[in-house]
Design a protein around this motif. Structure first.
Motif, short mmCIF file in Angstrom:
data_model
loop_
_atom_site.label_atom_id
_atom_site.label_comp_id
_atom_site.label_asym_id
_atom_site.label_seq_id
_atom_site.Cartn_x
_atom_site.Cartn_y
_atom_site.Cartn_z
N ASP A 152 35.79 38.51 41.53
CA ASP A 152 36.85 39.04 40.67
C ASP A 152 36.49 39.00 39.19
O ASP A 152 36.77 39.94 38.45
N VAL B 285 48.49 33.38 44.09
CA VAL B 285 47.77 33.67 45.32
C VAL B 285 46.77 32.55 45.54
O VAL B 285 46.03 32.19 44.61
N THR C 243 49.60 36.48 36.69
CA THR C 243 49.03 36.17 37.99
C THR C 243 48.21 34.89 37.91
O THR C 243 47.53 34.64 36.92
N SER D 128 38.43 41.95 37.47
CA SER D 128 39.79 42.07 38.02
C SER D 128 40.36 40.71 38.37
O SER D 128 41.05 40.55 39.36
N ALA D 129 40.04 39.70 37.55
CA ALA D 129 40.52 38.35 37.84
C ALA D 129 42.00 38.21 37.49
O ALA D 129 42.55 39.01 36.73
N ALA D 130 42.62 37.17 38.04
CA ALA D 130 44.00 36.84 37.70
C ALA D 130 44.05 36.34 36.26
O ALA D 130 43.02 36.05 35.65
#
Lengths: 428, 381
Positions: free
Chosen positions: A74, A62, A31, A79-81
């Motif tokens: 995030d 995104v 991601t 919960s970061a990319a």
């Protein structure tokens, strides 16, 4: 039946093997979170699609207009990319010091030194102190921009008999000339969602480099020279000469803060022209009306320096920093991919992309103006990175932005500078 | 007798202010609806209230490029039309310089700056001719003042809802929003109804304190809990996703739900419930057979509230739902990003906004009688 299945499996394995050694990422999801939306999103997705094809990974991009806020939430919550694309090295440095970034693979720094023009400076800009205080290379620069550009429509200049100005004095004289002819010289828009105000910070930086020696700029960026120093306040007021003059700005000074920066260049192309000049970085053609041919329908010139100030030809630039916010084999592979000439050339063939990569084939550029941008870079006597992007996130992606919106709204430069300095003091 | 006269003048004042308020609320919505059926060009030149009339626009167009020229009768000629045939557009003035964009009337023959001449008809047919070949790569700029007939189109909706290649489209976000909203409305009502009954009609120690605590929770700002709660979700393995969003909406909605429903249930006649108890009904039977049917207005009104909140919510979705795969984006987030990238494309914004408010409007109109009844829940005994 079983034979056919086996044969099919073998063929699959073969073709997978031929697709490249990196295909061990097949099926892995990578991601990417960045600031690009709209046309730029399509561009970055084209680059990522090439990576996905080469590696077999499932790459998701995104974009968000509120990147600077969302990335904090995030990373803080974990919960970061996998990979995040920072428009501001200062914000990346903040996150690195809090342990949210993963240092890049060993040898990346050496690679950048060897393969990027002015490699050491890009290494320095991507090197931050980690949570333990040790310096590491966290950020990889991909896609840089030249900011000291003024865009115009050559045919409109021709119709009105204007010449491209060579000095700031001439630029101001040209602006007055346009006003005298009944036109409006400038389109200025500061709107940018959660990042509203940033175009004004570029103006102030450009004007500071044109009114003060580069040492003042460097001192200002690391706050050795306070924000409310008279020299800085003077640069803000210099921006006011353009932006707070109702006769100079399309829609009047009141429209500056509320106009979106992506909409403001459209005034150049309207009939009759709403404005003749637009100061913005090299990426802005992505937001020109569809079908605009850069170099013919629209062109740019160097945002000139004052002839009477002996400060040479300063150039302001910026770039986006790719950093690993959630480590995985795929994230490392993606950074590795960005080093390839292919990754650079895909975006080069589109719009609004400059790269310091020395190995790329410059003939693939999507528009012919790039050589001119390169010349501007080469002719620069001073090159400085966008100062607001180097300042701590709370200033460069916060108080400075909102301060400039206040200034455009009518607050005095001194008050605005005092407030930004107070915010900076509070961060220390 | 006086009283009757006074009443009538007051009634007038009331009626007029109601009318004004209705207009105030209705006009923006109507404007959105009309704008969502107009083309970008039309929106940029005239307001939605003028959409039924022809509009006048100033456009910058280009004639065909020099590579299209043909050599006929000793002249190099470029011919073509600026508009599609039968577009109904009519040119009133035109020009070839940005400084004199309305210098000529249709049909005039005008010399070109670089030699040769050009003429333009009212329907957009142009003809350029020159003894020398035309050079350059771009066609001659032509500035036109054109009157276009009113035009309504469904293309915006097609674009926003049914174009799978449009990554700014609303179709997926619409389904995602529904996926968030429906469970996030049902779950808190289920829990709150049970809790409200217990707090209203079951005797147990500490009941008053518990009610006070719930009233206290009403004033806790949910922003306080965002990051700690997301951390907790990550630790227990929920991560970002629908489950997390449902839980968050449930948690943030429960205090008001319980408070509202309890106040309503407390107001139900004590006799009925005591009669049922005497007749040997269990608490569960009383709850399902008596309380629930009687509380329907309160339940419905809370359902409307909760539905509207979660439908329009951006904050909770950003924090708990939208992960870095982008698969779970909701409509509010889509619209916020559209405001950034498409700030000037009102036709897309208006259409997206209308798609987003259509469902709440339906819900509201279908259930509005309960909303009014429910608003009074607990206030009148």
């Amino acid at each position: 039946m079983k034979h056919i299945l086996l044969a099919g499996a073998a063929a699959l394995a073969l073709s997978a093997g031929m697709a490249g050694a990196a295909s061990d990422l097949a099926g892995e999801q990578i991601t990417v979170f960045g600031p690009w939306l709209g046309p730029d999103q399509e561009n970055v997705e084209a680059v990522l699609a090439a990576f996905a094809e080469a590696s077999g990974a499932d790459v998701r991009y995104v974009g968000s207009d509120s990147f600077e806020q969302q990335i904090l939430v995030d990373t803080e919550a974990g919960s970061a990319a996998n990979v995040s694309v920072f428009p501001q090295p200062g914000l990346a440095a903040d996150l690195a010091s809090r342990g949210f970034l993963t240092p890049l693979a060993d040898g990346t720094a050496d690679w950048v030194r060897e393969n990027y023009a002015a490699g050491q400076s890009w290494v320095d800009l991507g090197t931050y102190a980690g949570p333990d205080g040790a310096d590491d290379l966290y950020g990889f620069f991909y896609k840089v921009d030249v900011k000291s550009l003024v865009w115009y429509v050559p045919e409109n200049f021709e119709d009105a008999g204007y010449d491209v100005p060579e000095s700031m004095e001439e630029l101001i004289a040209l602006s007055d000339q346009i006003v005298a002819d009944g036109g409006t010289p400038w389109c200025i828009g500061l709107g940018s969602g959660g990042a509203t105000g940033w175009p004004a910070t570029d103006w102030v930086e450009d004007l500071l480099l044109r009114t003060q020696p580069p040492e003042v700029y460097d001192g200002w960026v690391n706050n050795e020279i306070p924000f409310n120093d008279p020299r800085i306040v003077a640069a803000i007021d210099e921006f006011g000469v353009f932006a707070r003059n109702d006769a100079y700005v399309a829609g009047g000074a009141g429209a500056v803060a509320s106009t979106d920066f992506r909409d403001s260049p459209k005034g150049l192309f309207s009939s009759p022209p709403q404005c003749y000049l637009h100061r913005q970085a090299s990426f802005i053609p992505a937001f020109f009306p569809e079908g605009t041919v850069v170099g013919e329908d629209a062109d740019f010139f160097y945002f000139p320096a004052f002839a009477e100030q002996d400060l040479g030809k300063p150039v302001l630039g910026a770039g986006t920093v790719w950093a690993i916010t959630n480590d995985s084999a795929g994230a490392q592979a993606l950074i590795e991919f960005l080093k390839t000439t292919e990754a650079n050339e895909i975006w080069m063939a589109r719009k609004g992309f400059l790269t310091p990569h020395l190995g790329v084939d410059t003939s693939v550029f999507g528009d012919p103006t790039l050589q001119k941008m390169n010349d501007i870079l080469l002719n620069a006597t001073t090159f400085r990175f966008d100062g607001s992007d180097l300042m701590p996130g709370g200033i460069g992606a916060g108080a400075f932005w909102t301060g400039m919106v206040d200034y455009a709204g009518g607050k005095s430069a001194q008050d605005v500078a005092d407030e930004i300095q107070a915010a900076w003091d509070a961060l220390k | 007798m006086d009283i009757a006269g006074k009443k009538s003048s007051l009634t007038w004042a009331v009626h007029i202010s109601v009318l004004l308020l209705v207009a105030l609320w209705l006009f923006p919505t109507l404007g959105l609806l009309v704008s969502s059926f107009r083309t970008a060009d039309q929106i940029s030149t005239s307001g939605w209230w003028a959409s039924m009339f022809p509009t006048q626009q100033n456009l910058t167009l280009r004639a065909g490029a020099p590579e299209l020229q043909v050599f006929e009768d000793g002249l190099y000629v470029i011919e073509g039309a600026l508009f599609e045939p039968d577009s109904g557009k009519e040119i009133s003035r035109w020009g070839i310089s940005s400084r004199a964009y309305d210098a000529y009337a249709p049909g005039e023959i005008v010399p070109l700056n670089k030699g040769g001449e050009i003429t333009l008809g009212a329907g957009g047919q142009y003809r350029m001719s020159n003894a020398e070949p035309f050079t350059g790569s771009r066609g001659q700029r032509i500035f036109v003042t054109v009157t276009s007939p009113p035009e309504f189109t469904l293309r915006n909706y097609q674009n926003v809802l049914f174009d799978p290649s449009n990554r700014e489209g609303m179709a997926k976000a619409f389904l995602n929003t529904l996926t968030v909203t429906i469970p996030a409305t049902i779950i808190p009502i289920l829990i709150a109804a049970f809790a409200a009954y217990a707090l209203a009609w079951m005797e147990f120690p500490g009941r008053a304190l518990l009610i006070a605590a719930i009233v206290g929770l009403l004033v806790v700002p949910l922003q306080l809990a965002l990051i700690p709660l997301l951390k907790l979700h990550n630790e227990i393995g929920i991560g970002k996703g629908y489950l997390g969003a449902w839980l968050a909406h449930t948690g943030f909605g429960l205090p008001l739900a319980i408070y509202l429903l309890r106040n309503y249930m407390v107001g139900l006649p004590r006799d009925i419930i005591e009669n049922a108890r005497v007749d040997g009904a269990t608490e569960f039977q009383i709850f399902t057979k008596i309380i629930l049917p009687l509380s329907f207005p309160a339940l419905a009104s809370f359902a409307i509230f909760q539905f509207l909140w979660t439908w329009n919510d951006l904050l909770v979705a950003l924090v708990f739902l939208i992960d870095s795969t982008g698969e779970t984006t909701v409509m509010t987030k889509q619209i916020v990003e559209l405001l950034g990238t498409r700030g000037g494309n009102w036709e897309i914004l208006a259409t997206s906004a209308f798609v987003s408010i259509a469902v709440p409007l339906l819900v509201f109109f279908a259930m509005q009688k309960y909303l009014v009844r429910g608003l009074l829940a607990g206030s009148v005994k």
